[in-house]
Design an enzyme around this catalytic site. Structure first.
Site, PDB file in Angstrom:
ATOM      1  N   ALA A 239       0.849  -1.200   0.000  1.00  0.00           N
ATOM      2  CA  ALA A 239       0.000   0.000   0.000  1.00  0.00           C
ATOM      3  C   ALA A 239       0.883   1.249   0.000  1.00  0.00           C
ATOM      4  O   ALA A 239       1.307   1.729  -1.057  1.00  0.00           O
ATOM      5  CB  ALA A 239      -0.929  -0.044   1.202  1.00  0.00           C
ATOM      6  N   ARG A 240       1.213   1.741   1.176  1.00  0.00           N
ATOM      7  CA  ARG A 240       2.137   2.854   1.346  1.00  0.00           C
ATOM      8  C   ARG A 240       2.903   2.618   2.649  1.00  0.00           C
ATOM      9  O   ARG A 240       2.359   2.069   3.611  1.00  0.00           O
ATOM     10  CB  ARG A 240       1.394   4.194   1.458  1.00  0.00           C
ATOM     11  CG  ARG A 240       0.887   4.770   0.155  1.00  0.00           C
ATOM     12  CD  ARG A 240       2.026   5.311  -0.729  1.00  0.00           C
ATOM     13  NE  ARG A 240       1.531   5.990  -1.904  1.00  0.00           N
ATOM     14  CZ  ARG A 240       1.355   5.424  -3.101  1.00  0.00           C
ATOM     15  NH1 ARG A 240       1.637   4.141  -3.286  1.00  0.00           N
ATOM     16  NH2 ARG A 240       0.913   6.144  -4.125  1.00  0.00           N
ATOM     17  N   ASP A 264       6.895  -3.744  -0.357  1.00  0.00           N
ATOM     18  CA  ASP A 264       7.138  -3.066  -1.642  1.00  0.00           C
ATOM     19  C   ASP A 264       7.186  -1.553  -1.444  1.00  0.00           C
ATOM     20  O   ASP A 264       7.538  -0.831  -2.354  1.00  0.00           O
ATOM     21  CB  ASP A 264       6.018  -3.436  -2.629  1.00  0.00           C
ATOM     22  CG  ASP A 264       6.268  -2.900  -4.041  1.00  0.00           C
ATOM     23  OD1 ASP A 264       7.424  -3.001  -4.513  1.00  0.00           O
ATOM     24  OD2 ASP A 264       5.329  -2.379  -4.662  1.00  0.00           O
ATOM     25  N   GLU A 269      10.802   6.751   0.829  1.00  0.00           N
ATOM     26  CA  GLU A 269      11.436   6.081  -0.316  1.00  0.00           C
ATOM     27  C   GLU A 269      12.194   7.101  -1.165  1.00  0.00           C
ATOM     28  O   GLU A 269      11.697   8.220  -1.327  1.00  0.00           O
ATOM     29  CB  GLU A 269      10.353   5.448  -1.214  1.00  0.00           C
ATOM     30  CG  GLU A 269       9.588   4.349  -0.551  1.00  0.00           C
ATOM     31  CD  GLU A 269       8.387   3.900  -1.405  1.00  0.00           C
ATOM     32  OE1 GLU A 269       8.298   4.309  -2.587  1.00  0.00           O
ATOM     33  OE2 GLU A 269       7.543   3.189  -0.878  1.00  0.00           O
ATOM     34  N   HIS A 287       9.129  -0.573  -4.674  1.00  0.00           N
ATOM     35  CA  HIS A 287       7.856   0.028  -5.117  1.00  0.00           C
ATOM     36  C   HIS A 287       7.537  -0.375  -6.568  1.00  0.00           C
ATOM     37  O   HIS A 287       7.429   0.473  -7.453  1.00  0.00           O
ATOM     38  CB  HIS A 287       7.902   1.557  -4.971  1.00  0.00           C
ATOM     39  CG  HIS A 287       6.530   2.177  -4.894  1.00  0.00           C
ATOM     40  ND1 HIS A 287       6.238   3.261  -4.087  1.00  0.00           N
ATOM     41  CD2 HIS A 287       5.367   1.869  -5.525  1.00  0.00           C
ATOM     42  CE1 HIS A 287       4.968   3.591  -4.241  1.00  0.00           C
ATOM     43  NE2 HIS A 287       4.417   2.762  -5.114  1.00  0.00           N
ATOM     44  N   GLY A 289       4.811  -2.279  -7.400  1.00  0.00           N
ATOM     45  CA  GLY A 289       3.424  -2.756  -7.469  1.00  0.00           C
ATOM     46  C   GLY A 289       2.793  -2.649  -8.852  1.00  0.00           C
ATOM     47  O   GLY A 289       2.224  -3.609  -9.371  1.00  0.00           O
ATOM     48  N   SER A 290       2.880  -1.481  -9.465  1.00  0.00           N
ATOM     49  CA  SER A 290       2.200  -1.284 -10.760  1.00  0.00           C
ATOM     50  C   SER A 290       3.171  -1.375 -11.938  1.00  0.00           C
ATOM     51  O   SER A 290       2.807  -1.033 -13.065  1.00  0.00           O
ATOM     52  CB  SER A 290       1.507   0.081 -10.774  1.00  0.00           C
ATOM     53  OG  SER A 290       2.456   1.119 -10.610  1.00  0.00           O
TER      54      SER A 290
HETATM   55  C1  DGY Z   1       0.182   4.226  -7.243  1.00  0.00           C
HETATM   56  O1  DGY Z   1      -0.370   4.323  -8.339  1.00  0.00           O
HETATM   57  O2  DGY Z   1      -0.268   4.771  -6.241  1.00  0.00           O
HETATM   58  C2  DGY Z   1       1.451   3.445  -7.185  1.00  0.00           C
HETATM   59  O3  DGY Z   1       1.891   3.299  -5.898  1.00  0.00           O
HETATM   60  C3  DGY Z   1       2.511   4.105  -8.038  1.00  0.00           C
HETATM   61  O4  DGY Z   1       2.584   5.432  -7.744  1.00  0.00           O
END
Ligand code: DGY
Length: 321
Positions: A239-240, A264, A269, A287, A289-290
């Protein structure tokens, strides 16, 4: 014919997305993909009608207040919007949009990677092979925790949480979730709802965080919550970073309360707490994720769809402010 709107694009975007920007707008691109500091961002925004930032640009209130009058929309290339002060944007009458939906598959994939990597000691194993230090096999060599059939708790059952629940069922996991509200059965995918996070935690062999970063979720997974998890549980964060109290997490990994974690995302960061790199029972990613080609294209198109709607005078579908 009216002039095409000027769009300040803060980071280098996928070629297909930049090509569409070049076709439909007057973009100011960042070919070198440099990180702009606030002063440079504000200078470059001069004369722009829109900004297309990423989560790497902090558009907090004092930045938004100093934006040139010309800027009418911020279309972020991210689903997360914790880097943008929505109230300040609203006060300045600046529209804000994000890119939901299109990241769910990629981020759920990373969640499963973190889960498997942490449980099966993938980082340790890979380091051993690469270092040339692998010199044995034995029935007790590098044993990890089996994932199949275990209990997974998901915090935040939005789109990413829902896809994660589906993927986890492929591993015969028993899925639980905590969310602001209970989902209809077609979205819950057989997962059991818990109104109280505290009530769900003792049932989680694995805990995956998928809630948005908001003032309410800051430090959500703290020492008290970790204490409620079963001994030897595994925590996953896609998530964050600020959703977790990192000091409490590191203490629980050091004490053995937690078996491992797969992360992640981190506070601050990419300058993360060096203790993360020192611990073996962590599976760490930067990081990602996407970070698939398909998803980054889709995020760019979604941000552009929002800009197109805004400049056509209609409501952008992902309007946040
Ligand atoms: C998002 O889209 O929030 C991802 O963490 C990449 O910034």
């Amino acid at each position: 014919m009216a002039e095409k709107p000027v769009v300040l694009v803060t980071r280098k975007l996928p070629p297909n997305v930049e090509a569409r920007l070049e076709r439909d707008y007057r973009p100011q691109l960042n070919a070198e993909d440099r990180l702009y500091d606030t002063d440079e961002l504000l200078r470059l925004a001069d004369g722009a009608d829109a900004i297309l930032p990423c989560h790497t640009e902090s558009l907090r209130a004092e930045v938004i207040e100093r934006l040139p009058e010309s800027v009418r929309i911020i279309a972020t290339f991210s689903v997360g919007y914790d880097h943008i002060d929505l109230a300040a944007a609203k006060a300045r009458n600046v529209t804000v949009t994000n890119t939901p939906d299109v990241l769910a598959d990629a981020t759920a994939e990373i969640t499963m990677l973190l889960l498997l990597g942490a449980a099966r000691r993938a980082s340790e194993g890979e380091r051993l092979v690469r270092s040339g230090g692998w010199d044995t096999w034995s029935p007790s060599f590098m044993l990890g925790v089996q994932v199949t059939g275990k209990r997974l708790g998901i915090v935040g059952m939005g789109r990413v949480g829902q896809v994660t629940a589906r993927r986890a069922r492929g591993f015969d996991m028993e899925v639980h979730y905590h969310n602001r509200s209970e989902l209809p059965p077609e979205k819950a995918h057989g997962a059991t709802y818990h109104q109280s996070l505290e009530a769900m935690l003792p049932l989680c062999d694995f805990l995956a965080l998928h809630c948005p970063s908001t003032p309410e979720t800051a430090g959500l997974l703290n020492g008290e919550c970790i204490a409620l998890l079963p001994n030897g549980a595994i925590v996953i964060n896609a998530a964050r970073g600020n959703v977790v109290n990192e000091a409490a997490l590191l203490a629980a990994l050091a004490s053995g309360k937690l078996y491992a974690a797969g992360l992640d995302v981190f506070n601050n960061e990419p300058d993360i707490d060096p203790e993360f790199a020192r611990r073996d029972n962590l599976f760490l990613l930067p990081h990602l994720g996407s970070a698939t080609r398909e998803t980054r294209d889709a995020m760019g198109y979604r941000a552009l769809d929002n800009l197109d709607a805004f400049f056509a005078g209609s409501e952008p579908r992902d309007r946040l402010a």
